[in-house]
Write an enzyme that holds these catalytic residues in place. Structure first.
Site, PDB file in Angstrom:
ATOM      1  N   LYS A 175       0.859  -1.181   0.000  1.00 27.59           N
ATOM      2  CA  LYS A 175       0.000   0.000   0.000  1.00 27.59           C
ATOM      3  C   LYS A 175       0.900   1.238   0.000  1.00 27.59           C
ATOM      4  O   LYS A 175       1.493   1.594   1.010  1.00 27.59           O
ATOM      5  CB  LYS A 175      -0.913   0.057   1.221  1.00 27.59           C
ATOM      6  CG  LYS A 175      -1.980   1.165   1.105  1.00 27.59           C
ATOM      7  CD  LYS A 175      -2.449   1.688   2.442  1.00 27.59           C
ATOM      8  CE  LYS A 175      -1.622   2.833   2.949  1.00 27.59           C
ATOM      9  NZ  LYS A 175      -1.751   4.095   2.151  1.00 27.59           N
ATOM     10  N   GLY A 228       6.829   5.456   8.196  1.00 27.98           N
ATOM     11  CA  GLY A 228       5.925   6.581   8.352  1.00 27.98           C
ATOM     12  C   GLY A 228       6.016   7.182   9.734  1.00 27.98           C
ATOM     13  O   GLY A 228       7.043   7.076  10.408  1.00 27.98           O
ATOM     14  N   GLU A 250       9.939   1.806  10.589  1.00 31.48           N
ATOM     15  CA  GLU A 250      10.833   2.966  10.542  1.00 31.48           C
ATOM     16  C   GLU A 250       9.954   4.186  10.745  1.00 31.48           C
ATOM     17  O   GLU A 250       9.152   4.538   9.878  1.00 31.48           O
ATOM     18  CB  GLU A 250      11.594   3.021   9.225  1.00 31.48           C
ATOM     19  CG  GLU A 250      12.861   3.866   9.315  1.00 31.48           C
ATOM     20  CD  GLU A 250      12.670   5.305   8.877  1.00 31.48           C
ATOM     21  OE1 GLU A 250      12.064   6.081   9.669  1.00 31.48           O
ATOM     22  OE2 GLU A 250      13.096   5.641   7.771  1.00 31.48           O
ATOM     23  N   CYS A 284      13.176  11.672   6.572  1.00 33.12           N
ATOM     24  CA  CYS A 284      13.157  11.187   7.960  1.00 33.12           C
ATOM     25  C   CYS A 284      14.497  11.380   8.650  1.00 33.12           C
ATOM     26  O   CYS A 284      14.559  11.519   9.875  1.00 33.12           O
ATOM     27  CB  CYS A 284      12.747   9.725   8.001  1.00 33.12           C
ATOM     28  SG  CYS A 284      13.805   8.629   7.056  1.00 33.12           S
ATOM     29  N   GLU A 385       9.250  16.187  15.293  1.00 35.13           N
ATOM     30  CA  GLU A 385       9.684  16.130  13.900  1.00 35.13           C
ATOM     31  C   GLU A 385       8.836  17.076  13.055  1.00 35.13           C
ATOM     32  O   GLU A 385       7.618  16.917  12.963  1.00 35.13           O
ATOM     33  CB  GLU A 385       9.557  14.702  13.375  1.00 35.13           C
ATOM     34  CG  GLU A 385      10.154  14.495  12.001  1.00 35.13           C
ATOM     35  CD  GLU A 385      10.077  13.046  11.546  1.00 35.13           C
ATOM     36  OE1 GLU A 385      10.940  12.655  10.745  1.00 35.13           O
ATOM     37  OE2 GLU A 385       9.169  12.314  11.993  1.00 35.13           O
TER      38      GLU A 385
END
Length: 489
Positions: A175, A228, A250, A284, A385
């Site tokens: 997906k 994600g 992750e 990331c 973040e």
């Protein structure tokens, strides 16, 4: 563009519901494609196809050299169609087409790397304490793998999951992000052309709360690999407990980049900028926490600001563009809120902090490169973040203080150290709690080295040999060559 489709059990299909989603270009909000909007029903159909394909054993029992050859064919087809893929990636994400071309080279490299590893693990003989016996350890495919990829590097992140899963004989349902599916659709076309059998690799398009949730909850899925956000990652962990799925997560980072006074000044400035503003900070591993030694702090910040003021924002297809837009209106709003929070917390806005004024950028999701100074670790902008073009700058006086600041985070994905003293660098690296630490470099990666994080940055590793081990289970096989009665009973 014509309607793109999902790929389930070797067929290109529309969503069972008939629903569709328009995909837009973040540079100007023009519609670039229409794709099916799948849901739980589509996910279940794909899982059934993958389960059937795995249970019939055809792909897992295919000789490893043959599986490797098919994975290598995918790499060659990616290079053949490199320009088309790069164009789609830039349309979908807004990144520069030069960057997208580089991505395609990296993606082909990932498929080649795992193609080469496909037949390299023949198992291991281990010493048996029992005479006339053989004890060996083999690795076998996990089974049906659910793979969920993010929007920032759609095809690159897909390659990190697809290549090792296929090379080791698993079947899968992927997906992609619902807002950036185009290159993933294209690579499934190439996988079909390369000879991946029907049912082995399936593609379902749709939202995380429907398709993603079904992959996490469905008992016929044996492994979930997710890249994600941390909030979604925690939900997946909970859902996966229904059948104790194997997990590879992750979940991002808030990555420190330590600048010592003895570093090469110009190189450190250049790499600090590249470490954050490449792809508008939507990375990331972006080095968004600059931790700068007190004696050079002011000079370093001034140099950053001078360079930032010269950045060229624009279309990814303009060769002069250095930074493109953010991915969506929703994400732009989140970055704006993040910056507003920084101002309220007392950080000093050194540059940026708003949308650009140029008329040609008004239809896109642009945000000016932004630098905050006078930042401390108790600020949410230092801990959270941003996933956008925002740097926070902290000061330090001693090596110990620098490392302490770097480790003051729930995350532990990546970090950097800049110094001409290699002994000092090694002391710092030994104490930094991160999955990857660069010395006098930043954001470099390659397929041979593992990627993943400490702490809440995730579980497991992608890339390298560890990346292929994520898609295998270890089995111990013991064979008695001279069986005799035990005569216990």
């Amino acid at each position: 563009m014509s309607l793109k489709k999902q790929y389930i059990n070797g067929e290109w299909v529309e969503a069972i519901s008939g629903n569709t989603r328009d995909i837009i270009n973040p540079f100007n909000q023009e519609m670039i494609a229409t794709v099916p909007e799948g849901d739980e029903l589509d996910a279940r159909a794909a899982i059934t196809a993958a389960r059937t394909a795995f249970d019939n054993g055809e792909w897992a029992s295919t000789p490893a050299t043959e599986r490797g050859s098919i994975v290598r064919n995918i790499a060659e087809l990616i290079i053949r169609d490199k320009e088309e893929l790069a164009r789609l990636e830039s349309l979908d994400t807004g990144k520069t087409v030069e960057e997208s071309r580089g991505d395609m080279d990296d993606i082909a490299g990932v498929f080649r790397y795992y193609a080469d590893l496909a037949d390299k693990d023949g198992g291991e003989l281990i010493a048996s304490p029992v005479p006339n016996s053989i004890s060996r350890v083999v690795r076998e495919p996990v089974g049906v793998c659910g793979q969920i990829t993010p929007w920032n590097y759609p095809l690159l992140q897909a390659s990190w999951k697809l290549a090792p899963a296929l090379a080791t004989g698993n079947t899968l349902v992927m997906k992609p992000s619902e807002i950036t599916p185009l290159t993933t659709i294209k690579v499934f076309e190439l996988m079909e052309e390369a000879g991946v059998p029907a049912g082995v690799a399936n593609l379902v398009l749709g939202a995380g709360h429907t398709v993603g949730a079904e992959l996490a909850e469905n008992v016929d899925v044996d492994l979930i690999s997710f890249t994600g956000g941390i909030v979604t990652g925690k939900k997946i962990m909970q859902a996966a407990s229904v059948n104790v799925k194997k997990l590879a997560l992750e979940l991002g980072g808030k990555n420190p980049n330590i600048i010592f006074a003895d570093a090469d000044f110009e190189t450190a400035v250049d790499q600090a900028l590249n470490g954050v503003f490449f792809h508008a900070g939507q990375i990331c591993s972006a080095g968004t926490r600059l931790i700068v030694e007190e004696s050079i702090h002011d000079e370093f910040v001034n140099a950053l600001v001078q360079r930032v003021n010269k950045f060229k924002l624009g279309s990814g297809f303009d060769e002069e563009t250095q930074m493109g837009p953010l991915i969506s209106a929703e994400h732009l709003a989140k970055v704006e809120e993040y910056v507003e929070t920084g101002i309220k917390e007392g950080a000093t806005l050194a540059v940026g902090g708003s949308r650009p004024n140029e008329p040609e950028l008004q239809n896109g999701f642009f945000f000016l490169p932004t630098i905050f100074t006078d930042c401390t670790t108790d600020m949410s902008i230092v801990q959270d973040e941003a996933f956008g073009p925002v740097i926070t700058v902290e000061r330090f006086r001693t090596e110990q203080e620098a490392v302490k600041l770097a480790n003051d985070s729930i995350y532990g994905l990546a970090g950097g150290v800049w110094t001409s003293d290699i002994v000092k660098a090694e002391r710092c690296v030994a104490k930094m709690r991160m999955g990857t630490v660069w010395i006098n470099d930043y954001n470099l990666y390659f397929p041979h080295a593992p990627w993943g994080g400490f702490k809440q940055s995730g579980i497991g590793r992608e890339l390298g040999r560890l990346g292929i081990e994520e898609y295998t289970e270890t089995k111990h096989i013991y064979q008695n060559l001279k069986p005799e009665p035990i005569k216990w009973f």
